[in-house]
Design a protein around this motif. Structure first.
Motif, PDB file in Angstrom:
ATOM      1  N   ALA A  15       0.273  -1.608  -0.060  1.00  0.00           N
ATOM      2  CA  ALA A  15       0.318  -0.143  -0.245  1.00  0.00           C
ATOM      3  C   ALA A  15       1.008   1.100  -0.173  1.00  0.00           C
ATOM      4  O   ALA A  15       0.302   2.039  -0.670  1.00  0.00           O
ATOM      5  CB  ALA A  15      -0.594   0.173   1.453  1.00  0.00           C
ATOM      6  N   ALA A  16       1.804   1.409   0.796  1.00  0.00           N
ATOM      7  CA  ALA A  16       3.193   1.928   0.514  1.00  0.00           C
ATOM      8  C   ALA A  16       3.746   2.306  -0.083  1.00  0.00           C
ATOM      9  O   ALA A  16       3.587   3.713  -0.876  1.00  0.00           O
ATOM     10  CB  ALA A  16       3.873   2.126   1.938  1.00  0.00           C
ATOM     11  N   GLU A  17       3.786   1.905  -1.065  1.00  0.00           N
ATOM     12  CA  GLU A  17       4.673   1.740  -2.304  1.00  0.00           C
ATOM     13  C   GLU A  17       3.447   2.531  -3.310  1.00  0.00           C
ATOM     14  O   GLU A  17       3.954   3.841  -4.608  1.00  0.00           O
ATOM     15  CB  GLU A  17       5.095   0.651  -2.938  1.00  0.00           C
ATOM     16  N   ILE A  18       2.435   2.110  -3.496  1.00  0.00           N
ATOM     17  CA  ILE A  18       1.202   2.154  -4.526  1.00  0.00           C
ATOM     18  C   ILE A  18       0.507   4.056  -3.531  1.00  0.00           C
ATOM     19  O   ILE A  18       0.719   4.942  -4.801  1.00  0.00           O
ATOM     20  CB  ILE A  18      -0.289   1.412  -4.702  1.00  0.00           C
ATOM     21  N   ARG A  19       0.923   3.751  -2.861  1.00  0.00           N
ATOM     22  CA  ARG A  19       0.542   5.433  -1.809  1.00  0.00           C
ATOM     23  C   ARG A  19       1.612   6.403  -2.247  1.00  0.00           C
ATOM     24  O   ARG A  19       0.677   7.332  -2.630  1.00  0.00           O
ATOM     25  CB  ARG A  19       0.363   5.360  -0.894  1.00  0.00           C
ATOM     26  N   ALA A  20       3.263   5.952  -2.542  1.00  0.00           N
ATOM     27  CA  ALA A  20       3.926   6.833  -3.239  1.00  0.00           C
ATOM     28  C   ALA A  20       3.565   7.071  -4.127  1.00  0.00           C
ATOM     29  O   ALA A  20       4.064   8.229  -5.078  1.00  0.00           O
ATOM     30  CB  ALA A  20       5.035   6.200  -2.927  1.00  0.00           C
ATOM     31  N   ARG A  21       3.221   6.169  -5.225  1.00  0.00           N
ATOM     32  CA  ARG A  21       3.323   6.369  -6.329  1.00  0.00           C
ATOM     33  C   ARG A  21       2.027   7.473  -7.234  1.00  0.00           C
ATOM     34  O   ARG A  21       2.286   8.581  -7.701  1.00  0.00           O
ATOM     35  CB  ARG A  21       2.917   5.529  -7.487  1.00  0.00           C
ATOM     36  N   ILE A  22       0.782   7.272  -6.212  1.00  0.00           N
ATOM     37  CA  ILE A  22      -0.204   8.421  -6.428  1.00  0.00           C
ATOM     38  C   ILE A  22       0.322   9.955  -6.294  1.00  0.00           C
ATOM     39  O   ILE A  22       0.028  10.621  -6.476  1.00  0.00           O
ATOM     40  CB  ILE A  22      -1.062   8.069  -5.540  1.00  0.00           C
ATOM     41  N   ALA A  23       1.147  10.104  -4.693  1.00  0.00           N
ATOM     42  CA  ALA A  23       1.546  10.979  -4.161  1.00  0.00           C
ATOM     43  C   ALA A  23       2.708  11.739  -4.998  1.00  0.00           C
ATOM     44  O   ALA A  23       2.482  13.074  -5.374  1.00  0.00           O
ATOM     45  CB  ALA A  23       2.252  10.897  -2.966  1.00  0.00           C
ATOM     46  N   SER A  24       3.739  10.778  -5.726  1.00  0.00           N
ATOM     47  CA  SER A  24       4.424  11.587  -6.729  1.00  0.00           C
ATOM     48  C   SER A  24       4.045  12.144  -8.049  1.00  0.00           C
ATOM     49  O   SER A  24       4.923  12.853  -8.829  1.00  0.00           O
ATOM     50  CB  SER A  24       5.524  10.413  -6.968  1.00  0.00           C
TER      51      SER A  24
END
Length: 249
Positions: A15-24
């Motif tokens: 989830a953290a990896e996908i969340r970071a992709r959304i934030a970036s």
């Protein structure tokens, strides 16, 4: 290939990896996120773990399921913190997710109020650069408004800070290129509050509407503050922080 690390549970790492992709901005609103089946292949985890990761992101309002399409990035519910914007520049060379943009409303040299002077390590009344901006979604809806202050001595070395035209690489990178001062740490404060009359007008809401207030200080390696900023964000936009405790209680 992605790999599972400890001590965080695998579904939280995914989830953290996908969340970071959304934030970036790598994944923007409406984009499909990796399906549970794809997650099981890429991360080599069980289907239940993949489903749990997507469920977590759904509970945070970041993704939603669309019949016949799959899971996609949901509406503009994620608020980029100051640190997120610094990381976005490093990852993508851009400050905002695709479609989002900012308008600089004013850029002037002025006397530092007491609070600003204290944050920048200056004396009250010293000259500082003040830049006011508003950030918009792809649909031209105002999402947040902010003001940044810089020490006045940057006016000569970084003259674009006193112009309302867009600085393509962002102010932090622009200052870094001209001074060699790199943002080494970001100190962030958040509080709930009511929108001031000026911010409410800019955001298209009633005065005193509940908003998220933020204060940000960007420090160089020596601990000196390069930039101090304050921002006001509409309700319903979430800020995420992930950290690991060092040990026992």
């Amino acid at each position: 290939m992605p790999s599972i690390e400890r001590p965080e549970p695998p579904y939280m790492q995914i989830a953290a990896e996908i969340r970071a992709r959304i934030a970036s901005g790598d994944l923007k609103v409406g984009d499909a996120v990796p399906s549970a089946r794809q997650i099981t292949r890429d991360w080599e985890v069980a289907m239940a773990t993949a489903a749990k990761a997507l469920a977590l992101l759904g509970s945070e309002g970041l993704v939603r399921s669309v019949s016949g399409v799959g899971t996609i990035v949901a509406g503009d519910s994620l608020h980029l913190s100051a640190q997120d914007r610094v990381l976005a520049i490093e990852r993508t060379g851009k400050i905002y997710p695709p479609g989002h943009y900012a308008k600089v409303r004013s850029a002037v040299l002025t006397a530092a109020p007491a609070e600003v002077a204290g944050a920048l390590g200056l004396d009250e009344g010293e000259q500082v650069i003040q830049r006011r901006r508003t950030t918009y979604s792809a649909e031209d809806v105002a999402l947040s408004t902010s003001v940044s202050w810089y020490p006045g001595d940057l006016a000569e070395v970084a003259p674009l800070l006193l112009e309302t035209s867009r600085i393509p690489q962002g102010t932090s990178r622009y200052v870094e290129e001209l001074t060699g001062r790199v943002v080494n740490a970001t100190h962030v404060q958040h509080a709930g509050g009511g929108a001031s009359a000026e911010d409410a007008q800019e955001l298209g809401v009633e005065a005193s509407t509940p908003v998220l207030l933020s204060r940000n200080r960007f420090l160089d390696a020596a601990g000196a503050v390069i930039e101090y900023g304050e921002s006001t964000t509409l309700p319903g936009h979430w800020v995420f922080y992930e950290y690991t405790n060092g040990g026992g209680a």
